[in-house]
Design a protein around this motif. Structure first.
Motif, PDB file in Angstrom:
ATOM      1  N   CYS A 160     -11.430  -4.173   2.405  1.00 34.73           N
ATOM      2  CA  CYS A 160     -10.419  -3.834   1.412  1.00 34.73           C
ATOM      3  C   CYS A 160      -9.063  -3.877   2.129  1.00 34.73           C
ATOM      4  O   CYS A 160      -9.012  -3.989   3.349  1.00 34.73           O
ATOM      5  N   ASP A 161      -7.994  -3.809   1.365  1.00 33.61           N
ATOM      6  CA  ASP A 161      -6.661  -3.962   1.955  1.00 33.61           C
ATOM      7  C   ASP A 161      -6.371  -2.943   3.054  1.00 33.61           C
ATOM      8  O   ASP A 161      -5.841  -3.303   4.104  1.00 33.61           O
ATOM      9  N   CYS A 162      -6.729  -1.685   2.838  1.00 36.34           N
ATOM     10  CA  CYS A 162      -6.421  -0.688   3.868  1.00 36.34           C
ATOM     11  C   CYS A 162      -7.275  -0.900   5.117  1.00 36.34           C
ATOM     12  O   CYS A 162      -6.824  -0.678   6.236  1.00 36.34           O
TER      13      CYS A 162
ATOM     14  N   LEU B  70       0.815  -1.221   0.000  1.00 44.23           N
ATOM     15  CA  LEU B  70       0.000   0.000   0.000  1.00 44.23           C
ATOM     16  C   LEU B  70       0.848   1.269   0.000  1.00 44.23           C
ATOM     17  O   LEU B  70       0.335   2.345  -0.334  1.00 44.23           O
TER      18      LEU B  70
ATOM     19  N   CYS C 227      -4.798   1.835  -2.224  1.00 46.05           N
ATOM     20  CA  CYS C 227      -5.841   0.825  -2.057  1.00 46.05           C
ATOM     21  C   CYS C 227      -6.896   1.018  -3.152  1.00 46.05           C
ATOM     22  O   CYS C 227      -7.332   2.140  -3.421  1.00 46.05           O
TER      23      CYS C 227
END
Length: 98
Positions: A81-83, A42, A47
């Motif tokens: 989500c990734d973040c 990231l 993201c």
């Protein structure tokens, strides 16, 4: 604000106790590795509101039959989500920041 009823207090205490005894699919070592990977990715790429990097890490580090269960567990913690995995799951997994 009104005071909680006895039943509400019991329900909250039961929920808290269950959370304290929660057994997660990923070990703390694997969680730390996932979080480090996400932090690096990231920093390079914003993201995209998906679990792209999380799924990538899971595919490279877990048996295929565990991936769906880990993603479900991450969703339960608010990681969509990734973040959000980084922002919402540190505390739930009881991991100190890397």
């Amino acid at each position: 604000m009104s005071e909680l009823s006895k039943e509400e207090k019991k329900a909250l205490l039961k929920k808290w106790k269950a959370a304290q005894n929660k057994k997660y699919i990923l070990s703390k070592t694997k969680v730390r590795s996932l979080f480090r990977y996400l932090e690096v990715q990231l920093l390079k790429t914003a993201c995209d509101n998906t679990l792209h990097f999380t799924e990538q890490w899971l595919e490279n580090n877990l048996p295929p039959e565990k991936i769906e269960s880990v993603i479900a567990e991450i969703h339960e913690m608010g990681g969509y989500c990734d973040c959000e995995v980084l922002l919402n799951c540190y505390e739930k997994y009881d991991i100190e920041t890397c």
